[in-house]
Motif scaffolding. Structure first.
Motif, PDB file in Angstrom:
ATOM      1  N   GLU A 151       0.830  -1.211   0.000  1.00 54.48           N
ATOM      2  CA  GLU A 151       0.000   0.000   0.000  1.00 54.48           C
ATOM      3  C   GLU A 151       0.864   1.260   0.000  1.00 54.48           C
ATOM      4  OE1 GLU A 151      -0.598  -2.649   1.707  1.00 54.48           O
ATOM      5  OE2 GLU A 151      -2.590  -3.251   0.998  1.00 54.48           O
ATOM      6  N   SER A 152       2.017   1.216   0.672  1.00 51.70           N
ATOM      7  CA  SER A 152       2.888   2.388   0.722  1.00 51.70           C
ATOM      8  C   SER A 152       3.440   2.733  -0.655  1.00 51.70           C
ATOM      9  CB  SER A 152       4.034   2.135   1.705  1.00 51.70           C
ATOM     10  OG  SER A 152       4.746   0.959   1.368  1.00 51.70           O
ATOM     11  N   ARG A 153       3.616   1.728  -1.502  1.00 46.11           N
ATOM     12  CA  ARG A 153       4.088   2.022  -2.862  1.00 46.11           C
ATOM     13  C   ARG A 153       2.948   2.525  -3.732  1.00 46.11           C
ATOM     14  NH1 ARG A 153       7.608  -1.893  -6.939  1.00 46.11           N
ATOM     15  NH2 ARG A 153       7.685  -0.411  -8.676  1.00 46.11           N
ATOM     16  N   HIS A 154       1.789   1.919  -3.609  1.00 44.93           N
ATOM     17  CA  HIS A 154       0.646   2.371  -4.407  1.00 44.93           C
ATOM     18  C   HIS A 154       0.210   3.778  -4.001  1.00 44.93           C
ATOM     19  CE1 HIS A 154      -0.318  -2.179  -4.902  1.00 44.93           C
ATOM     20  NE2 HIS A 154       0.635  -1.781  -5.707  1.00 44.93           N
ATOM     21  N   GLY A 155       0.343   4.112  -2.705  1.00 45.13           N
ATOM     22  CA  GLY A 155      -0.066   5.431  -2.238  1.00 45.13           C
ATOM     23  C   GLY A 155       0.850   6.547  -2.686  1.00 45.13           C
ATOM     24  N   GLY A 156       2.129   6.233  -2.953  1.00 47.16           N
ATOM     25  CA  GLY A 156       3.051   7.249  -3.460  1.00 47.16           C
ATOM     26  C   GLY A 156       4.129   7.682  -2.509  1.00 47.16           C
ATOM     27  N   VAL A 157       4.076   7.236  -1.236  1.00 45.59           N
ATOM     28  CA  VAL A 157       5.090   7.687  -0.293  1.00 45.59           C
ATOM     29  C   VAL A 157       6.469   7.162  -0.681  1.00 45.59           C
ATOM     30  CG1 VAL A 157       4.646   5.730   1.268  1.00 45.59           C
ATOM     31  CG2 VAL A 157       5.703   7.806   2.157  1.00 45.59           C
ATOM     32  N   LEU A 158       6.545   5.967  -1.254  1.00 37.19           N
ATOM     33  CA  LEU A 158       7.838   5.440  -1.697  1.00 37.19           C
ATOM     34  C   LEU A 158       8.384   6.226  -2.886  1.00 37.19           C
ATOM     35  CD1 LEU A 158       7.656   1.553  -1.367  1.00 37.19           C
ATOM     36  CD2 LEU A 158       9.031   3.171  -0.079  1.00 37.19           C
ATOM     37  N   ASP A 159       7.489   6.702  -3.744  1.00 38.35           N
ATOM     38  CA  ASP A 159       7.950   7.534  -4.852  1.00 38.35           C
ATOM     39  C   ASP A 159       8.568   8.830  -4.342  1.00 38.35           C
ATOM     40  OD1 ASP A 159       7.079   5.701  -6.776  1.00 38.35           O
ATOM     41  OD2 ASP A 159       5.049   6.506  -6.728  1.00 38.35           O
ATOM     42  N   ASP A 160       7.957   9.415  -3.302  1.00 32.21           N
ATOM     43  CA  ASP A 160       8.527  10.611  -2.683  1.00 32.21           C
ATOM     44  C   ASP A 160       9.924  10.331  -2.146  1.00 32.21           C
ATOM     45  OD1 ASP A 160       6.239  11.936  -3.287  1.00 32.21           O
ATOM     46  OD2 ASP A 160       5.507  12.110  -1.229  1.00 32.21           O
ATOM     47  N   LEU A 161      10.061   9.232  -1.399  1.00 35.44           N
ATOM     48  CA  LEU A 161      11.350   8.913  -0.792  1.00 35.44           C
ATOM     49  C   LEU A 161      12.397   8.580  -1.849  1.00 35.44           C
ATOM     50  CD1 LEU A 161      10.402   6.815   2.364  1.00 35.44           C
ATOM     51  CD2 LEU A 161      11.396   9.094   2.276  1.00 35.44           C
ATOM     52  N   LYS A 162      11.993   7.883  -2.895  1.00 33.42           N
ATOM     53  CA  LYS A 162      12.953   7.542  -3.944  1.00 33.42           C
ATOM     54  C   LYS A 162      13.500   8.804  -4.607  1.00 33.42           C
ATOM     55  CE  LYS A 162      13.531   4.651  -8.046  1.00 33.42           C
ATOM     56  NZ  LYS A 162      12.900   3.679  -8.957  1.00 33.42           N
ATOM     57  N   ARG A 163      12.635   9.754  -4.854  1.00 38.68           N
ATOM     58  CA  ARG A 163      13.082  11.007  -5.449  1.00 38.68           C
ATOM     59  C   ARG A 163      14.008  11.764  -4.502  1.00 38.68           C
ATOM     60  NH1 ARG A 163       8.968  15.766  -7.493  1.00 38.68           N
ATOM     61  NH2 ARG A 163      10.543  17.240  -8.253  1.00 38.68           N
ATOM     62  N   CYS A 164      13.671  11.759  -3.217  1.00 42.21           N
ATOM     63  CA  CYS A 164      14.509  12.444  -2.231  1.00 42.21           C
ATOM     64  C   CYS A 164      15.873  11.775  -2.107  1.00 42.21           C
ATOM     65  CB  CYS A 164      13.813  12.473  -0.874  1.00 42.21           C
ATOM     66  SG  CYS A 164      12.307  13.460  -0.829  1.00 42.21           S
ATOM     67  N   VAL A 165      15.900  10.445  -2.109  1.00 44.21           N
ATOM     68  CA  VAL A 165      17.175   9.722  -2.002  1.00 44.21           C
ATOM     69  C   VAL A 165      18.057  10.027  -3.202  1.00 44.21           C
ATOM     70  CG1 VAL A 165      18.208   7.431  -2.050  1.00 44.21           C
ATOM     71  CG2 VAL A 165      16.307   7.895  -0.527  1.00 44.21           C
ATOM     72  N   SER A 166      17.477  10.078  -4.387  1.00 40.38           N
ATOM     73  CA  SER A 166      18.271  10.331  -5.588  1.00 40.38           C
ATOM     74  C   SER A 166      18.835  11.744  -5.615  1.00 40.38           C
ATOM     75  CB  SER A 166      17.410  10.093  -6.832  1.00 40.38           C
ATOM     76  OG  SER A 166      16.319  11.010  -6.883  1.00 40.38           O
ATOM     77  N   ILE A 167      18.168  12.706  -4.970  1.00 40.69           N
ATOM     78  CA  ILE A 167      18.622  14.101  -4.993  1.00 40.69           C
ATOM     79  C   ILE A 167      19.505  14.415  -3.796  1.00 40.69           C
ATOM     80  CG2 ILE A 167      17.857  16.504  -4.885  1.00 40.69           C
ATOM     81  CD1 ILE A 167      15.348  15.675  -6.409  1.00 40.69           C
ATOM     82  N   VAL A 168      19.060  14.012  -2.615  1.00 43.36           N
ATOM     83  CA  VAL A 168      19.735  14.406  -1.371  1.00 43.36           C
ATOM     84  C   VAL A 168      20.831  13.423  -0.988  1.00 43.36           C
ATOM     85  CG1 VAL A 168      19.389  14.895   1.075  1.00 43.36           C
ATOM     86  CG2 VAL A 168      17.662  15.575  -0.585  1.00 43.36           C
TER      87      VAL A 168
END
Length: 781
Positions: free
Chosen positions: A292-309
């Motif tokens: 559910e955390s992946r379908h909801g989008g929170v993992l997409d947020d974290l993945k983008r943050c990890v790639s930038i920060v």
């Protein structure tokens, strides 16, 4: 002001009109600089952060004092002009420059300068009014982030009538106006504008991430930033530019920002705050909540943050600490730990395709699972029941299917390993860029032989349970093929024979029933002969134990008839029956009530004896059924727990006539009963325990000799040496067997285990004999 008025009156009386202008200018400048301005600065510096909503009062009071000076000058000049026809200077121009000149002189004063704490106070002030501005101008984004469309996100009042954010904007305009008059706006903005934005971003993200949510917040947060904070900064810059145009001092530095670079910097701060709030505090909930955390989008947020920060250590440390605190202790079952471990692998691999985060965060979990005896059985059990691995997760092979080619590594999709890879365990042994889920499960023990062996046993157990609806032949065949692709055919060749035996047994059951029906077998009913068999090729199946027991005559008659029919259909072949496997469906009529049970033949034979008499002792049942008392004692507990039997005295059981507390069991209990039956049977048929103890002693002596020469060894190294020198190339003992033997010696303080290495205690490192040798001599004697 009264003193200045007295001096001016004395000058008028003495007709010294030329001195009035210098005295008025100097007096008012001193009054503003030493009294009004000092009092204003002190009020700002001493006001507490909790009183942030009262800061504007100090600006209003200071502005009122300037208005009073202006009114005084107008009254004075009107009096001089009317009585003495004297016009002194332009009041408006003087009042514009008066507060600016007062500040300029105070900045040059050696004992009463404006301290840095004055500028730092404006970080809180600006953040306060920025929050009000953003809540008003980014209302849609705030409502989406806070899931509240009826109240203001800042003042918490209803939007329809009570919101005070507009009033707060008016207060902020007063503050900007006073800072402009003082010439301090640029200095204040340089010290406080960007820090205020960073503070507001941090506090707002804390507010929206206070409670865990699986929904994405980054798109709405970026909208809030662009329409709120970034727009507020551009407005502030325009005020500073206007302030610079009104000042005569061209050397005065003004507050200028590059909106592009400022936007990049503050967005980077947004991503870092998301990493800290969601990645460092909510990571355990994200893992447990997968998918559910992946379908909801929170993992997409974290993945983008990890790639930038970057800053992967925030997530790694949180996952490791939460696992140690919540999972890695004896009170949590292996199934729960394994489920969290699997989810962690999927989540961390999604965030970091290199697998470094996964290895660092899950290392302790792997070590903990490796020391639990039931880990392999739980993994294989869940794999077969679609609880852990789906079929498509077995299609990638360790031998190269999942490893990128050298050509792909030269393309844009290649990603270098992060800096955290330097501290990853077994970094040199990590294959290429990625490790799939199955590889991580296999890496718990280091090789796949244990998984293959356990899968074969689990497949045999399900087939031997007697519940045909629990075995999907098509699915199991597909599963075996995929396992062969990954691990090779070596240990899985017998599975094809097992599956074929299962299919052939169904056909044989139909043929036997037809033949028995033709000869009018006495127990034939409209549904056919009440028996279905599984005929196995014993050399391809795991070892099947045959426990001696005298079954009821009805069951023996059915088995004999079935065997006869089988021998007719298959000449030169016969059947050997095992009462420890399969299940019997019973209908027990007692006390006018019919109860249904699904049990093993062994359990059925025990309850069947109570048709002959109501009371039996353990020894009598053992003699009648021709089996051991230990076997009877373990299996009779089922009927006692069901309420059919009651232990009147020690080892004496009586049939209960009162059925009010008796309940039928469900067929789903049969696998559990089977496992108990097989486990007990293995205990009863333990061959030569002294011989096993002797073999353990040989292993321990060999390990002691290796440790005396090599000081310290890992479990895998010890096992490989044992396979070559002690087992002579034959895997008589598995890795788990060797680990259990060594752990027993660690508990008895004959070995030490530290950081994955086994060593000898200091008092045994130089001795030529050991307690192990003494035990061996005692066993041999």
């Amino acid at each position: 002001m009264d003193r200045l008025n007295t001096i001016i009156n004395d000058l008028i009386l003495s007709n010294e009109f030329d001195l009035i202008i210098p005295v008025v200018k100097a007096g008012l400048l001193t009054l503003v600089r030493d009294n009004y301005l000092s009092q204003f600065i002190t009020t700002i510096e001493q006001r507490l952060p909790q009183q942030i909503n009262t800061y504007h009062i100090a600006f209003i009071n200071f502005n009122k004092q300037l208005i009073d000076i202006e009114n005084y000058l107008k009254t004075l000049f009107q009096t001089l002009e009317n009585q003495y026809n004297l016009k002194l200077f332009n009041i408006e121009d003087f009042m514009v420059k008066l507060p600016y000149n007062a500040v300029k002189q105070q900045l040059l004063h050696t004992t009463n300068i404006i301290k840095s704490t004055f500028y730092m106070k404006f970080i809180d002030i600006f953040e306060y009014y920025l929050a009000a501005y953003a809540s008003q101008h980014a209302r849609i984004a705030c409502a989406e982030l806070l899931k509240n469309t009826t109240t203001c996100s800042f003042c918490k009042l209803t939007l329809s009538s009570g919101c005070k954010c507009v009033e707060l904007q008016e207060q902020f305009e007063i503050i900007i106006f006073i800072l402009k008059r003082l010439g301090l706006l640029s200095r204040v903005c340089q010290s406080a504008a960007l820090p205020a934005c960073r503070h507001r971003i941090t506090n707002f993200i804390k507010q929206i991430c206070e409670q865990y949510s699986s929904h994405a917040c980054l798109p709405h947060l970026e909208q809030w930033f662009e329409t709120g904070a970034l727009t507020w900064l551009s407005i502030l810059e325009s005020h500073c530019n206007n302030d610079h145009d009104n000042n005569d001092d061209k050397q005065e530095s003004i507050f200028k920002i590059d909106l592009s670079s400022c936007e990049t910097e503050l967005k980077h701060h947004i991503y870092e705050c998301i990493m800290r709030e969601r990645g460092a505090y909510h990571m355990f909930q994200i893992i447990i909540d997968y998918p559910e955390s992946r379908h909801g989008g929170v993992l997409d947020d974290l993945k983008r943050c990890v790639s930038i920060v970057g800053k992967r250590h925030l997530i790694i440390d949180n996952v490791r600490n939460e696992f140690n605190k919540r999972l890695l202790h004896p009170g949590v079952g292996t199934t729960e730990i394994l489920a969290a471990f699997i989810n962690a692998i999927r989540v961390l691999r999604y965030l970091d395709s290199t697998g470094v985060m996964m290895e660092l965060a899950c290392y302790n979990v792997k070590q903990f699972l490796a020391r639990r005896e039931d880990t392999i059985r739980v993994i294989v059990s869940n794999m077969n029941e679609h609880g852990v691995l789906e079929l498509n997760e077995l299609t990638q092979s360790d031998n190269g299917t999942n490893i990128r080619s050298s050509q792909c590594l030269l393309e844009d999709e290649w990603e270098p390993e992060p800096i955290e890879a330097l501290s990853a365990p077994e970094r040199a042994l990590r294959p290429s860029h990625s490790r799939d889920l199955m590889s991580m499960l296999v890496s718990i023990y280091g090789h796949a032989e244990l998984f293959v062996e356990e899968y074969v046993h689990m497949l045999a157990d399900r087939m031997l349970s007697g519940q045909s609806n629990k075995v999907d032949i098509e699915h199991e065949g597909r599963y075996v093929d995929l396992l062969k692709q990954r691990f090779g055919d070596g240990g899985l060749q017998g599975c094809d024979v097992m599956l074929k035996d299962y299919v052939d047994s169904r056909l044989m059951n139909d043929l036997v029933k037809k033949q028995l029906a033709q000869v009018h077998f006495p127990l034939v009913s409209t549904a056919g002969v009440p028996i279905n068999t599984l005929i196995i090729s014993s050399q391809y199946w795991p070892e099947v134990k045959f426990s001696p027991i005298d079954l009821p005559d009805e069951l023996k008659a059915i088995q004999t008839a079935y065997t006869t029919a089988y021998e007719t259909l298959k000449p030169h072949r016969t059947l050997h029956w095992s009462p420890n496997y399969g299940q019997v469906n019973l209908e027990i009529e007692i006390g006018g009530k019919t109860l249904e049970f699904s049990v093993t033949p062994f359990h059925a034979a025990i309850i069947y004896k109570f048709q002959e008499k109501d009371t039996w002792t353990i020894s009598d049942l053992s003699s009648s059924l021709k089996c051991s008392t230990a076997c009877i004692r373990k299996r009779i507990n089922l009927w006692q727990n069901c309420g059919l039997l009651k232990e009147e005295a020690k080892d004496t059981f009586r049939l209960v006539e009162d059925t009010s507390k008796v309940a039928s069991n469900s067929s789903s209990q049969a696998p559990a009963l089977l496992s108990v039956d097989v486990d007990d049977m293995n205990i009863e048929h333990q061959a030569e325990p002294d011989k096993k103890e002797h073999e353990h002693t040989i292993v321990c002596n060999f390990v002691f000799g290796m440790l005396r020469s090599m000081t310290s060894l890992t479990l895998e190294r010890i096992y490989s040496l044992l396979c070559v020198y002690a087992f002579h190339g034959q895997h008589e003992r598995t890795l788990i067997d060797v680990r259990n033997i060594l752990d027993a010696k660690v508990k008895s303080n004959q070995l030490l285990y530290t950081n994955g290495l086994y060593t000898l205690p200091s008092n045994q490192g130089t001795t030529s004999t050991s307690p192990i040798s003494t035990n061996e001599n005692m066993l041999v004697d």
